[in-house]
Design a protein around this motif. Structure first.
Motif, mmCIF file in Angstrom:
data_model
loop_
_atom_site.group_PDB
_atom_site.id
_atom_site.type_symbol
_atom_site.label_atom_id
_atom_site.label_comp_id
_atom_site.label_asym_id
_atom_site.label_seq_id
_atom_site.Cartn_x
_atom_site.Cartn_y
_atom_site.Cartn_z
ATOM 1 N N ARG A 51 0.861 -1.179 0.000
ATOM 2 C CA ARG A 51 0.000 0.000 0.000
ATOM 3 C C ARG A 51 0.895 1.227 0.000
ATOM 4 O O ARG A 51 2.011 1.188 0.504
ATOM 5 C CB ARG A 51 -0.897 0.008 1.237
ATOM 6 N N ASN A 52 0.449 2.318 -0.558
ATOM 7 C CA ASN A 52 1.266 3.528 -0.655
ATOM 8 C C ASN A 52 0.686 4.682 0.143
ATOM 9 O O ASN A 52 0.563 5.794 -0.341
ATOM 10 C CB ASN A 52 1.430 3.939 -2.125
ATOM 11 N N PHE A 53 0.316 4.424 1.375
ATOM 12 C CA PHE A 53 -0.148 5.494 2.246
ATOM 13 C C PHE A 53 0.350 5.217 3.656
ATOM 14 O O PHE A 53 0.816 4.125 3.961
ATOM 15 C CB PHE A 53 -1.677 5.618 2.227
ATOM 16 N N PHE A 54 0.306 6.236 4.509
ATOM 17 C CA PHE A 54 0.831 6.111 5.861
ATOM 18 C C PHE A 54 -0.285 6.184 6.887
ATOM 19 O O PHE A 54 -1.189 6.996 6.766
ATOM 20 C CB PHE A 54 1.821 7.254 6.152
ATOM 21 N N GLU A 55 -0.227 5.336 7.893
ATOM 22 C CA GLU A 55 -1.131 5.380 9.032
ATOM 23 C C GLU A 55 -0.288 5.250 10.293
ATOM 24 O O GLU A 55 0.760 4.592 10.286
ATOM 25 C CB GLU A 55 -2.149 4.239 8.984
ATOM 26 N N GLU A 56 -0.727 5.860 11.387
ATOM 27 C CA GLU A 56 0.004 5.803 12.648
ATOM 28 C C GLU A 56 0.309 4.353 13.034
ATOM 29 O O GLU A 56 -0.561 3.490 12.985
ATOM 30 C CB GLU A 56 -0.824 6.463 13.750
ATOM 31 N N GLY A 57 1.552 4.081 13.385
ATOM 32 C CA GLY A 57 1.955 2.739 13.786
ATOM 33 C C GLY A 57 2.182 1.777 12.638
ATOM 34 O O GLY A 57 2.530 0.625 12.837
ATOM 35 N N GLU A 58 1.973 2.257 11.437
ATOM 36 C CA GLU A 58 2.130 1.445 10.227
ATOM 37 C C GLU A 58 3.598 1.032 10.053
ATOM 38 O O GLU A 58 4.511 1.744 10.418
ATOM 39 C CB GLU A 58 1.698 2.269 9.023
ATOM 40 N N VAL A 59 3.801 -0.121 9.458
ATOM 41 C CA VAL A 59 5.142 -0.582 9.122
ATOM 42 C C VAL A 59 5.430 -0.181 7.684
ATOM 43 O O VAL A 59 4.621 -0.400 6.795
ATOM 44 C CB VAL A 59 5.255 -2.115 9.285
ATOM 45 N N LYS A 60 6.568 0.415 7.454
ATOM 46 C CA LYS A 60 7.002 0.795 6.104
ATOM 47 C C LYS A 60 8.381 0.207 5.844
ATOM 48 O O LYS A 60 9.027 -0.340 6.735
ATOM 49 C CB LYS A 60 7.056 2.323 5.949
ATOM 50 N N MET A 61 8.842 0.340 4.638
ATOM 51 C CA MET A 61 10.111 -0.231 4.225
ATOM 52 C C MET A 61 11.209 0.830 4.191
ATOM 53 O O MET A 61 10.962 1.976 3.814
ATOM 54 C CB MET A 61 9.979 -0.861 2.840
ATOM 55 N N LEU A 62 12.392 0.414 4.577
ATOM 56 C CA LEU A 62 13.609 1.211 4.429
ATOM 57 C C LEU A 62 14.493 0.453 3.454
ATOM 58 O O LEU A 62 14.487 -0.780 3.431
ATOM 59 C CB LEU A 62 14.334 1.352 5.766
ATOM 60 N N CYS A 63 15.265 1.168 2.660
ATOM 61 C CA CYS A 63 16.152 0.475 1.731
ATOM 62 C C CYS A 63 17.537 1.095 1.753
ATOM 63 O O CYS A 63 17.741 2.186 2.262
ATOM 64 C CB CYS A 63 15.583 0.487 0.308
ATOM 65 N N GLY A 64 18.478 0.390 1.192
ATOM 66 C CA GLY A 64 19.840 0.887 1.044
ATOM 67 C C GLY A 64 20.816 0.253 2.002
ATOM 68 O O GLY A 64 21.327 -0.816 1.766
ATOM 69 N N GLY A 65 21.044 0.895 3.083
ATOM 70 C CA GLY A 65 22.025 0.475 4.071
ATOM 71 C C GLY A 65 22.471 1.714 4.814
ATOM 72 O O GLY A 65 22.273 2.834 4.344
ATOM 73 N N SER A 66 23.064 1.542 5.981
ATOM 74 C CA SER A 66 23.499 2.701 6.747
ATOM 75 C C SER A 66 24.949 2.555 7.165
ATOM 76 O O SER A 66 25.551 1.493 7.003
ATOM 77 C CB SER A 66 22.613 2.910 7.981
ATOM 78 N N TYR A 67 25.467 3.607 7.741
ATOM 79 C CA TYR A 67 26.849 3.600 8.208
ATOM 80 C C TYR A 67 27.057 2.572 9.316
ATOM 81 O O TYR A 67 28.180 2.208 9.637
ATOM 82 C CB TYR A 67 27.274 4.994 8.676
#
Length: 103
Positions: A51-67
């Motif tokens: 789904r492409n919308f945001f709701e409080e407490g919703e799980v979303k995806m992160l991509c890439g990588g971090s330091y």
């Protein structure tokens, strides 16, 4: 995503000194984007159910990588799930603009 040259393109746990670095201080990806494989995880508008919308407490995806990530967790196709209320200094987002060129 060759481990031998990852440090040329991405800030990750082996070369970052445990901190975020200025955008563009390493080489860009083949598509011309900087820090696509590391430095800061990027929030996406997608979630595991696509789904492409945001709701409080919703799980979303992160991509890439971090330091903070090991080399195996850095890459443009690497995905992580997190609640949108999470706040970590290695989470960010990419602003992008599409424009058409005239021939």
């Amino acid at each position: 995503n060759d481990k031998k040259i990852l440090g040329d393109y991405a800030w990750y746990n082996m070369n970052s000194s445990d901190k975020v670095h200025e955008i563009g201080s390493l080489r860009p990806s083949i598509s011309g984007l900087f820090d696509q494989h590391g430095n800061s995880l990027e929030w996406t508008s997608s979630d595991p159910s696509n789904r492409n919308f945001f709701e409080e407490g919703e799980v979303k995806m992160l991509c890439g990588g971090s330091y903070r990530n090991v080399d195996a967790k850095c890459g443009a196709r690497i995905l992580f799930q997190e609640k949108i209320t999470s706040n970590f200094e290695d989470y960010g987002f990419r602003l992008a603009q599409h424009w058409e060129t005239q021939n």
